[in-house]
Design a protein around this motif. Structure first.
Motif, PDB file in Angstrom:
ATOM      1  N   THR A  98       0.829  -1.205   0.000  1.00 31.42           N
ATOM      2  CA  THR A  98       0.000   0.000   0.000  1.00 31.42           C
ATOM      3  C   THR A  98       0.860   1.251   0.000  1.00 31.42           C
ATOM      4  O   THR A  98       0.547   2.239  -0.689  1.00 31.42           O
ATOM      5  N   LEU A  99       1.948   1.230   0.756  1.00 32.59           N
ATOM      6  CA  LEU A  99       2.865   2.372   0.814  1.00 32.59           C
ATOM      7  C   LEU A  99       3.426   2.699  -0.567  1.00 32.59           C
ATOM      8  O   LEU A  99       3.441   3.860  -0.989  1.00 32.59           O
ATOM      9  N   ILE A 100       3.867   1.690  -1.289  1.00 36.11           N
ATOM     10  CA  ILE A 100       4.431   1.907  -2.629  1.00 36.11           C
ATOM     11  C   ILE A 100       3.364   2.436  -3.577  1.00 36.11           C
ATOM     12  O   ILE A 100       3.585   3.393  -4.329  1.00 36.11           O
ATOM     13  N   GLY A 101       2.176   1.815  -3.552  1.00 40.17           N
ATOM     14  CA  GLY A 101       1.132   2.186  -4.499  1.00 40.17           C
ATOM     15  C   GLY A 101       0.639   3.606  -4.328  1.00 40.17           C
ATOM     16  O   GLY A 101       0.555   4.371  -5.301  1.00 40.17           O
ATOM     17  N   MET A 125      -5.408   4.755 -10.404  1.00 37.87           N
ATOM     18  CA  MET A 125      -5.232   3.642 -11.325  1.00 37.87           C
ATOM     19  C   MET A 125      -3.768   3.467 -11.723  1.00 37.87           C
ATOM     20  O   MET A 125      -3.316   2.339 -11.991  1.00 37.87           O
ATOM     21  N   LEU A 126      -3.002   4.554 -11.761  1.00 40.79           N
ATOM     22  CA  LEU A 126      -1.570   4.426 -12.000  1.00 40.79           C
ATOM     23  C   LEU A 126      -0.914   3.631 -10.882  1.00 40.79           C
ATOM     24  O   LEU A 126      -0.093   2.741 -11.125  1.00 40.79           O
ATOM     25  N   GLY A 127      -1.269   3.960  -9.638  1.00 43.70           N
ATOM     26  CA  GLY A 127      -0.722   3.221  -8.507  1.00 43.70           C
ATOM     27  C   GLY A 127      -1.129   1.763  -8.524  1.00 43.70           C
ATOM     28  O   GLY A 127      -0.315   0.873  -8.232  1.00 43.70           O
ATOM     29  N   SER A 134       4.064  -5.183 -10.841  1.00 46.37           N
ATOM     30  CA  SER A 134       5.272  -5.446 -10.063  1.00 46.37           C
ATOM     31  C   SER A 134       5.106  -6.574  -9.050  1.00 46.37           C
ATOM     32  O   SER A 134       6.048  -7.315  -8.789  1.00 46.37           O
ATOM     33  N   PHE A 135       3.910  -6.683  -8.462  1.00 45.49           N
ATOM     34  CA  PHE A 135       3.675  -7.667  -7.403  1.00 45.49           C
ATOM     35  C   PHE A 135       2.385  -8.447  -7.684  1.00 45.49           C
ATOM     36  O   PHE A 135       1.396  -8.316  -6.952  1.00 45.49           O
ATOM     37  N   PRO A 136       2.375  -9.254  -8.741  1.00 45.64           N
ATOM     38  CA  PRO A 136       1.125  -9.939  -9.117  1.00 45.64           C
ATOM     39  C   PRO A 136       0.631 -10.928  -8.069  1.00 45.64           C
ATOM     40  O   PRO A 136      -0.572 -11.116  -7.925  1.00 45.64           O
ATOM     41  N   GLN A 137       1.528 -11.559  -7.331  1.00 41.66           N
ATOM     42  CA  GLN A 137       1.093 -12.537  -6.336  1.00 41.66           C
ATOM     43  C   GLN A 137       0.333 -11.863  -5.201  1.00 41.66           C
ATOM     44  O   GLN A 137      -0.754 -12.291  -4.820  1.00 41.66           O
ATOM     45  N   GLU A 138       0.895 -10.784  -4.664  1.00 40.54           N
ATOM     46  CA  GLU A 138       0.228 -10.077  -3.563  1.00 40.54           C
ATOM     47  C   GLU A 138      -1.070  -9.424  -4.014  1.00 40.54           C
ATOM     48  O   GLU A 138      -2.011  -9.303  -3.217  1.00 40.54           O
ATOM     49  N   MET A 139      -1.135  -9.017  -5.274  1.00 38.88           N
ATOM     50  CA  MET A 139      -2.309  -8.304  -5.765  1.00 38.88           C
ATOM     51  C   MET A 139      -3.464  -9.227  -6.151  1.00 38.88           C
ATOM     52  O   MET A 139      -4.548  -8.758  -6.503  1.00 38.88           O
TER      53      MET A 139
END
Length: 353
Positions: A98-101, A125-127, A134-139
């Protein structure tokens, strides 16, 4: 003798930027409530964490740019971006995700272009797209909704909090209890008929995904409220929903194993209503004329269906929105309304002879 200044414009609107953002936040409450009911406390925790990071990031950049911090923070735009991103994230997303996004959405997606009113893309939507690529597993680690097997694995606020912030407690093993979303299940299905899929998989209920039907109805209710308040016009939402309806009808494929899902399934699953009423209606990154908004919405609806059905991602609202954001200037150029006193709209500067 007092002379009264009576120059135009005389029309005044009660809607300021701050007021519009308040209406949007209020309209999102039903959807937020439904997501919390069906997916647990993680949605609320993500939302609070998103807001804190968004406000902090915006204040930091405004300080660096030497802009009045309180003036820009109080317009509510950073909070709206945070809320939209938080609602799109899986409920137990780790804190660093969440911090990165949200930092990317505020700093790169909004402030890098000059702040509110200058961003060509929807920042939330960019975030989201950054995180998804970048992180498909977590998403893609969505919890089972209420009523499906495994939902009781995360049943308290503390469990959700320590899973998101694994500092003082023992996090839940999300891999063991996560499940694919209904859109992903239908997209990957190649052997079962729709009737078999619905009867054998706990992710489905009625004609849409379990829980997702009520979540989409809640966002539809919030969107109708915003229409009533005239925060935006009906053109973009109607264009997106109509195009998605047409596409899902044309390529439905019946009830066999090759079906891509019914039109009602596509309308009330995933982020359809959130995208139609809260994302593509962004007045900055969308088209401006009524005809342009219809085209913008229709293009988004078509792309959403294409990505959902034949693309590599289960839901395509974010990608479709960003692609149409790039097309918005061209849409505006070719859909300029006719100015009073002219036979046709003027496009660009007149030619010099």
């Amino acid at each position: 003798m007092t002379l009264v200044r009576q120059t135009s414009p005389h029309a005044r609107s009660p809607n300021s930027t701050q007021q519009i953002m308040k209406w949007v936040l209020l309209a999102a409450v039903p959807g937020l409530a439904m997501q919390t009911v069906f997916f647990g406390w993680g949605t609320l925790i993500n939302l609070v964490w998103c807001i804190l990071i968004a406000v902090g990031s915006e204040a930091l950049v405004l300080k660096i740019r030497q802009r009045p911090i309180s003036f820009y923070l109080t317009d509510g735009s950073a909070i709206v971006t945070a809320v939209l991103l938080a609602l799109a994230l899986p409920p137990l997303s780790p804190w660093w995700l969440t911090l990165i996004g949200i930092s990317f959405a505020i700093i790169i997606g909004k402030q890098l272009y000059g702040g509110l009113g200058n961003n060509p893309f929807n920042p939330a939507m960019l975030g989201y797209v950054l995180l998804l690529i970048s992180f498909p597993q977590e998403m893609t680690q969505w919890l089972p909704p209420v009523g499906a097997a495994g939902h009781t694995a995360v049943k308290s606020f503390s469990e959700a909090l320590f899973t998101i912030f694994p500092l003082f407690g023992h996090p839940i093993n999300i891999d063991a209890i996560s499940m694919a979303t209904p859109l992903d299940i239908v997209r990957e299905n190649t052997s079962l008929t729709m009737k078999e899929l619905w009867s054998e998989n706990p992710a489905f209920q009625y004609f849409a995904g379990r829980g997702w039907l009520w979540i989409n109805l809640a966002y539809l209710l919030g969107g109708l409220f915003l229409l009533y308040k005239r925060v935006f016009s009906w053109h973009a939402p109607m264009g997106m929903l109509a195009a998605l309806l047409v596409m899902s009808t044309l390529f439905w494929g019946g009830a066999g194993s090759g079906s891509h899902g019914s039109p009602l399934f596509h309308l009330f699953s995933g982020a359809t209503m959130l995208g139609a009423f809260f994302i593509i209606t962004d007045p900055v990154s969308s088209a401006t004329s009524n005809k342009g908004r219809l085209i913008f919405g229709a293009g988004t609806g078509i792309l959403v269906y294409v990505i959902r059905t034949w693309g590599g991602y289960p839901d395509g609202v974010a990608f479709a929105t960003l692609l149409m954001n790039m097309a918005a200037p061209m849409i505006d150029y070719y859909t300029q309304p006719r100015t009073y006193g002219h036979k046709k709209p003027n496009k660009g500067l007149p030619e010099q002879h």
